[in-house]
Design a protein around this motif. Structure first.
Motif, PDB file in Angstrom:
ATOM      1  N   UNK A  71      59.871 -31.951 -31.755  1.00  0.00           N
ATOM      2  CA  UNK A  71      58.610 -32.549 -32.174  1.00  0.00           C
ATOM      3  C   UNK A  71      57.691 -32.631 -30.973  1.00  0.00           C
ATOM      4  N   UNK A  72      56.475 -32.125 -31.140  1.00  0.00           N
ATOM      5  CA  UNK A  72      55.492 -32.173 -30.064  1.00  0.00           C
ATOM      6  C   UNK A  72      54.489 -33.259 -30.410  1.00  0.00           C
ATOM      7  N   UNK A  73      54.414 -34.266 -29.578  1.00  0.00           N
ATOM      8  CA  UNK A  73      53.467 -35.356 -29.787  1.00  0.00           C
ATOM      9  C   UNK A  73      52.257 -35.104 -28.902  1.00  0.00           C
ATOM     10  N   UNK A  74      51.126 -34.924 -29.528  1.00  0.00           N
ATOM     11  CA  UNK A  74      49.898 -34.677 -28.770  1.00  0.00           C
ATOM     12  C   UNK A  74      49.137 -35.984 -28.608  1.00  0.00           C
ATOM     13  N   UNK A  75      48.507 -36.140 -27.457  1.00  0.00           N
ATOM     14  CA  UNK A  75      47.725 -37.352 -27.206  1.00  0.00           C
ATOM     15  C   UNK A  75      46.393 -37.238 -27.937  1.00  0.00           C
ATOM     16  N   UNK A  76      46.038 -38.265 -28.648  1.00  0.00           N
ATOM     17  CA  UNK A  76      44.761 -38.269 -29.354  1.00  0.00           C
ATOM     18  C   UNK A  76      43.653 -38.633 -28.374  1.00  0.00           C
ATOM     19  N   UNK A  77      42.519 -37.943 -28.517  1.00  0.00           N
ATOM     20  CA  UNK A  77      41.387 -38.250 -27.664  1.00  0.00           C
ATOM     21  C   UNK A  77      41.462 -37.610 -26.294  1.00  0.00           C
ATOM     22  N   UNK A  78      42.459 -36.803 -26.038  1.00  0.00           N
ATOM     23  CA  UNK A  78      42.594 -36.158 -24.734  1.00  0.00           C
ATOM     24  C   UNK A  78      42.397 -34.668 -24.917  1.00  0.00           C
ATOM     25  N   UNK A  79      41.442 -34.122 -24.210  1.00  0.00           N
ATOM     26  CA  UNK A  79      41.185 -32.693 -24.277  1.00  0.00           C
ATOM     27  C   UNK A  79      41.019 -32.187 -22.856  1.00  0.00           C
ATOM     28  N   UNK A  80      41.804 -31.217 -22.469  1.00  0.00           N
ATOM     29  CA  UNK A  80      41.770 -30.734 -21.094  1.00  0.00           C
ATOM     30  C   UNK A  80      40.484 -29.988 -20.787  1.00  0.00           C
ATOM     31  N   UNK A  81      39.715 -29.578 -21.824  1.00  0.00           N
ATOM     32  CA  UNK A  81      38.474 -28.866 -21.601  1.00  0.00           C
ATOM     33  C   UNK A  81      37.294 -29.787 -21.339  1.00  0.00           C
ATOM     34  N   UNK A  82      37.454 -31.097 -21.541  1.00  0.00           N
ATOM     35  CA  UNK A  82      36.364 -32.041 -21.398  1.00  0.00           C
ATOM     36  C   UNK A  82      35.786 -32.060 -19.990  1.00  0.00           C
TER      37      UNK A  82
END
Length: 88
Positions: A71-82
């Protein structure tokens, strides 16, 4: 002592296959060895265990094993392109 008993119970082909399994999955090989020895002691084996019979036993253990779940849990509100357009 256990290996000696297994050599007398298994055909040479089955013994070789079990040795290969032991290299890759030692715990699985030990489970199968214990099962074969128990069946032998209970008189449930009709002669020597062939390679095909060993394959069937290994398949039973493979089917009963739980599949690995990732299971891959992605952080909400985090975008490496920001951070790329900071004006630097």
């Amino acid at each position: 002592q256990r290996r000696g008993m297994l050599k007398s119970i298994l055909t040479p082909e089955a013994s070789e296959r079990l040795a290969n399994v032991r290299v890759v999955k030692p715990q699985r090989a030990q489970q199968v060895e214990m099962t074969i020895l128990q069946m032998y002691q209970q008189g449930r084996l009709g002669g020597r265990v062939s390679e095909d019979a060993l394959k069937q036993l290994l398949d039973q253990y493979s089917q009963s094993e739980r599949p690995t779940k990732v299971t891959i849990a992605r952080r909400k509100g985090f975008d490496s392109d920001e951070d790329e357009d900071d004006g630097w």
